[in-house]
Design an enzyme around this catalytic site. Sequence first.
Site, PDB file in Angstrom:
ATOM      1  N   ALA B 508       0.840  -1.206   0.000  1.00 11.77           N
ATOM      2  CA  ALA B 508       0.000   0.000   0.000  1.00 11.77           C
ATOM      3  C   ALA B 508       0.868   1.245   0.000  1.00 11.77           C
ATOM      4  O   ALA B 508       0.643   2.178  -0.789  1.00 11.77           O
ATOM      5  CB  ALA B 508      -0.927  -0.004   1.205  1.00 11.77           C
ATOM      6  N   ILE B 627      -5.868   4.970   6.547  1.00 11.97           N
ATOM      7  CA  ILE B 627      -6.500   3.700   6.181  1.00 11.97           C
ATOM      8  C   ILE B 627      -7.150   3.895   4.815  1.00 11.97           C
ATOM      9  O   ILE B 627      -7.976   4.781   4.626  1.00 11.97           O
ATOM     10  CB  ILE B 627      -7.542   3.301   7.242  1.00 11.97           C
ATOM     11  CG1 ILE B 627      -6.859   3.085   8.607  1.00 11.97           C
ATOM     12  CG2 ILE B 627      -8.294   2.049   6.809  1.00 11.97           C
ATOM     13  CD1 ILE B 627      -5.789   2.018   8.647  1.00 11.97           C
ATOM     14  N   LEU B 628      -6.749   3.091   3.854  1.00 11.84           N
ATOM     15  CA  LEU B 628      -7.125   3.357   2.461  1.00 11.84           C
ATOM     16  C   LEU B 628      -8.509   2.818   2.121  1.00 11.84           C
ATOM     17  O   LEU B 628      -9.151   3.283   1.184  1.00 11.84           O
ATOM     18  CB  LEU B 628      -6.069   2.764   1.529  1.00 11.84           C
ATOM     19  CG  LEU B 628      -4.660   3.355   1.780  1.00 11.84           C
ATOM     20  CD1 LEU B 628      -3.595   2.568   1.042  1.00 11.84           C
ATOM     21  CD2 LEU B 628      -4.612   4.826   1.377  1.00 11.84           C
ATOM     22  N   LYS B 631     -12.984  -1.178   4.918  1.00 11.41           N
ATOM     23  CA  LYS B 631     -13.510  -2.550   4.882  1.00 11.41           C
ATOM     24  C   LYS B 631     -12.387  -3.573   4.683  1.00 11.41           C
ATOM     25  O   LYS B 631     -12.256  -4.535   5.448  1.00 11.41           O
ATOM     26  CB  LYS B 631     -14.554  -2.692   3.773  1.00 11.41           C
ATOM     27  CG  LYS B 631     -15.179  -4.064   3.715  1.00 11.41           C
ATOM     28  CD  LYS B 631     -16.173  -4.186   2.575  1.00 11.41           C
ATOM     29  CE  LYS B 631     -17.572  -3.791   3.027  1.00 11.41           C
ATOM     30  NZ  LYS B 631     -18.580  -4.049   1.985  1.00 11.41           N
ATOM     31  N   THR B 632     -11.578  -3.362   3.647  1.00 12.72           N
ATOM     32  CA  THR B 632     -10.499  -4.331   3.414  1.00 12.72           C
ATOM     33  C   THR B 632      -9.477  -4.278   4.552  1.00 12.72           C
ATOM     34  O   THR B 632      -8.896  -5.301   4.918  1.00 12.72           O
ATOM     35  CB  THR B 632      -9.801  -4.085   2.058  1.00 12.72           C
ATOM     36  OG1 THR B 632      -9.343  -2.739   1.995  1.00 12.72           O
ATOM     37  CG2 THR B 632     -10.743  -4.344   0.900  1.00 12.72           C
ATOM     38  N   LYS B 699       0.630   3.363   6.484  1.00 13.25           N
ATOM     39  CA  LYS B 699       1.566   2.347   6.948  1.00 13.25           C
ATOM     40  C   LYS B 699       0.938   1.000   6.574  1.00 13.25           C
ATOM     41  O   LYS B 699      -0.233   0.931   6.254  1.00 13.25           O
ATOM     42  CB  LYS B 699       1.738   2.438   8.463  1.00 13.25           C
ATOM     43  CG  LYS B 699       2.236   3.792   8.966  1.00 13.25           C
ATOM     44  CD  LYS B 699       2.223   3.840  10.502  1.00 13.25           C
ATOM     45  CE  LYS B 699       2.756   5.168  11.025  1.00 13.25           C
ATOM     46  NZ  LYS B 699       2.607   5.276  12.504  1.00 13.25           N
ATOM     47  N   GLY B 702      -0.861  -5.386   6.811  1.00 14.66           N
ATOM     48  CA  GLY B 702      -0.975  -6.811   6.492  1.00 14.66           C
ATOM     49  C   GLY B 702      -0.493  -7.716   7.604  1.00 14.66           C
ATOM     50  O   GLY B 702      -0.913  -8.867   7.703  1.00 14.66           O
ATOM     51  N   GLU B 703       0.406  -7.222   8.431  1.00 18.63           N
ATOM     52  CA  GLU B 703       1.034  -8.118   9.397  1.00 18.63           C
ATOM     53  C   GLU B 703       0.800  -7.744  10.851  1.00 18.63           C
ATOM     54  O   GLU B 703       0.853  -8.602  11.723  1.00 18.63           O
ATOM     55  CB  GLU B 703       2.531  -8.227   9.077  1.00 18.63           C
ATOM     56  CG  GLU B 703       2.718  -8.973   7.762  1.00 18.63           C
ATOM     57  CD  GLU B 703       4.081  -8.797   7.125  1.00 18.63           C
ATOM     58  OE1 GLU B 703       4.933  -9.654   7.331  1.00 18.63           O
ATOM     59  OE2 GLU B 703       4.278  -7.813   6.382  1.00 18.63           O
TER      60      GLU B 703
END
Lengths: 336, 736
Positions: B508, B627-628, B631-632, B699, B702-703
């Site tokens: 991202a 936060i882009l 939902k995702t 930022k 994913g982790e």
Amino acid sequence: MKPFTYLQATDVPSALRAISSSPDARFIGGGTNLVDLMKYGVEQPAHLIDIGKLPLANIEPLPGGGVRIGALARNSDIANHLLIREKAPLLAEAIVAGASPQLRNAATAGGNLMQRTRCYYFYDTGFTQCNKRIPGSGCAARDGLNRIHAILGTSDKCIATNPSDMSVALAAIGATVQVQGNSGPRSIPFADFHRLPGETPQIDTNLNKEELITAIDVPGFPFALNYCYLKVRDRRSYAFALVSVAAMIDVRAGKIHDVRFALGGVAPKPWRVPAAEQQVIGQEPGAEAYGNAADVALKGARTFPHNAFKLELARRSIIRALTTAAVKGERNGNVG
Amino acid sequence: METSVSQPINRVDGPLKVTGRALYTAEHPVPNVAHAVLIMSTIPKGRAASMDTSAAGKSPGVLRVFTPFNAPKLPPSPSGGSPTSRKLNLLQDDQILYSNQPIGLVLADTFENATRGAELVHIRYAPQPFNVVLDKDLNSAFTPEKAGAGGDPANSSRGDHQAGVAAAAAYSEHLYTTPIQTHNPMEPHATIAVWEGSKLTLYDATQGVFSDRQRVAQVLGIPPEDVRVISPYIGGGFGSKGPTWSHVVLAAVAARELNRPVKLVLTREQMFGAIGFRGRTHQTVGLGSSSQGNLTAIRHDTIDQTSSFDQFVEPCGLQARMLYPSPNAHTTHKLVRLDLGTPSFMRAPGECPGNYALECAMDELSYSLKLDPLALRLKNYAEEDPEKKRPWSSKSLRECYRAGAERFGWSKRNPAVRATPEGHYLVGQGMATACYPARRSESNAIATLRPDGTALVEAGTQDLGTGTYTIMTQIAADAIGLAPNQVTFRLGDTDFPKTPVSGGSQTAASTGSAVKMAGQALREKLIQLAVTDPASPLHGLGAGDVTIDGGNFVSAANPRKKESLAALMARHGQNEVSATADAKPGDEQDRYSMYAFGAQFAEVRVDMDLGEIQVSRMVGAFAAGRILNTKTARSQLMGGMVWGIGMALQENTMVDPRRGRVVNANLAEYHVPVNRDVPAIEVILVHEDDPYVSAVGAKGIGEIGNTGSAAAIVNAIYHATGKRVRDLPVTLDRLI
Ligand SMILES: Cc1cc2nc3c(=O)[nH]c(=O)nc-3n(C[C@H](O)[C@H](O)[C@H](O)COP(=O)(O)OP(=O)(O)OC[C@H]3O[C@@H](n4cnc5c(N)ncnc54)[C@H](O)[C@@H]3O)c2cc1C
Ligand code: SF4
């Protein structure tokens, strides 16, 4: 997977003829166990006889209050059937505790009874030792990773468990397996259906290879509604039992009038000890009596390095399951 | 104008996926494709003394059998050492270095025939002594050059440990261990290799199309330009599809030899060993503090495993360096060589197991000090990076603690241990800090306006199923001035602009920034065209006085003065207008320490007789810059938290020490959480503006979700039962 021929059997006699035509012929029901074993190279049939279309999927009442379950009834259909829900809810609960909805939709009653152990070393042909897979090769589990293995009924040759949930309920209920061979039908009491490994762990059951399971008869029970199927496992669904208990209890006038229970996950066959049940008849229901029953049922247990916990877990599970069944009985007014 | 970014729009690729029209690697229709099946070793060390392929060669449909004795020789390639250039097992010699190592390849007309052929190859082994047990060989541990791919030093020392211990009112040290864990994405690794002359096209399930191309070209000794890698949809990777593994190259080699396209799909069992896993970790964490709870000493010593032939470090100690401002903090990393495959990146490599140990140690300290676990964290809040002595680019951890605790009802928790029975259950609550570095690499993108006024935006990048398509569409739409449904985003192809690997939660920030810049460049180009076009109503306005909104040029001063992009394009007779961007991180990475932070809270119910553990509630509050797509993002973070359930209670790759083989190499016996294990999970997205971290202000997320979640659960189990289990997974037999 070894190449095989495939035959869709249309009636029982032709299925029996086909199975007798070669020692390497196998029946296939839902295929959820057999096909996995074929993919792993554990089973290598040369001929598959698909019995899925045989007219043996009915679930119908028996005279005397019991139910006959056709060998080809799907696990989901059995668990959801009104007759089973009414007459043997313990069985329904045991079935839905097993596998996943997708598997239960495919799995048949006969196949469930015949499913083989989940011992890691049995499944993985990369291990050369497994008496059940290769008689005489040794047992990799005894000194290996044996957390999921049996503590009762084992032999030096094999310590694997029978993984079926459905069978634990059938053992507690005292079902009868109806089978058909070339020389005619016979009935096998459930307690005699599965075998202990002894010297021949490669043979799981007393069904002859050329016999077909046609039905399972479940007797009616006066206290069938005072039941509990407890399955203790490493995740909350879709895991085999570490210990399971199928229990029914009849309490009258503050005393145990009758009781039935069997254990899963602890032995090479569903583990029912009638003496353990007899032991507590007439006693006051409660942890003490259930604990006594457990002690008798677990007598002679022998644990292995990774599965010692199963002994205490089994004892506590028996107490919990009987307690839960008794509570259900109280709610039912203890009249079955 | 940002109208789309951060909106919870549905996944743009959702309909394709749920209708089965999104093609995953193995599903690409390639005419005349031959099927390849790997033969794997069944011993952990030694040689394949001989491989009898005569029966396999005669088996129906079999086209070729490759073994170390006849496989094409490849040029020697610089091999191994770096995480994306793993040492591969390419049938170049008869050495067996781990069980489940590729040692042969059968090609046939169908998958079934290839599978049968593989079964018929008879292997005679010359076995050698081996060790697969980390704990048996701790004395052989050696210090690697670096702790992980980020290039951090293996050891660190801040202050004086002995002084810190001496100053402590209490100091205690405990050993925490985590088992081997296997990624198990739903989609198996798969490759289809197609040669046209000297050009190779690879359909490959990869997290990095460009690094894959580079590595395959290097190993085959051909120019990277001759390799095209295509990977439009990936069914999960979790790091396992980051490096290029042996099967990818073997598929390419086989296709070249056969002069025919080759498809190779791994079986589930084959995914245990040859494509990485998280190694076992052995972590000693020592914490000392004043009686008020101010840390005076931190020690975090990690020993984990690597293979006998390559190197990977699980950098567990990095968070101990920066999370808490103890004046004294010491960390070490060591490796033991085992006769297993090479471990690799798995979701939050280092941070996930390392944070587990550190946050359990913090919990233990809080009880020994009789301090609330959350209060202890707040007492030790790092206002700057204590190791690098740099400011944070942004840090909203305090707000994460506050918001998470409030939603969870932390203040209502009974601080006493084993004090909340409910029927058969013992109830407990635990918490932990979550943290993951904000990474970014150079990335490119191209944005093109099509004649109809819609845009096509492309970047090589990958979508692991996380939502890359969707957020890139949103970023591009805002940057150009279109609605998301006017933008088509394409990815997963080395023919598109160059992008980094999708790992380290950097997609991202990296590719998102490139897409934003390409979109902005396109927008400026278009506005320039409009204001210099005499036929446009915007003609003559300054470029700064015109915006693009919803597909129209609009005068800022007079919104009624407008024209659609399509109208301009039609007049211009231009087919397309394109702009590219190359987005690079700058020196902000040296000026600031950049991390996403979070707070995890969990409640468990433990059956007091049977030991069964049920996670009954989880709350995670995270601050990760912009936060882009809420939902995702929520799904990603929730997925990470679910991972924590598996890590705490279930996941365990079991290796038989006598044979060096994994015994539970399937999804029936390798447990990951099922629906019934997963309670209602609340994810709180804490607002955070970070002007430094990346052009999109984001930022990675994913982790971070699987850092702290396992610790929160294990800490809750302690609170419920009074039993401190330090070795994962916590199974019921540990509690009865
Ligand atoms: C991932 C997974 C998880 C599972 N979890 C559980 C669980 O938690 N609990 C549980 O109880 N089970 C579980 N199972 C096992 C499942 O219940 C069995 O696979 C299923 O019941 C087998 O039925 P089937 O009809 O598919 O049998 P098949 O696979 O078709 O056959 C199995 C065997 O039975 C023989 N056979 C079938 N029908 C007859 C017949 N009428 N007469 C004679 N022989 C016959 C076949 O020849 C074969 O040898 C699980 C299975 C899987 C794959
Ligand atoms: S326990 Fe039985 S099934 Fe398992 S390895 Fe031993 S013999 Fe084989």
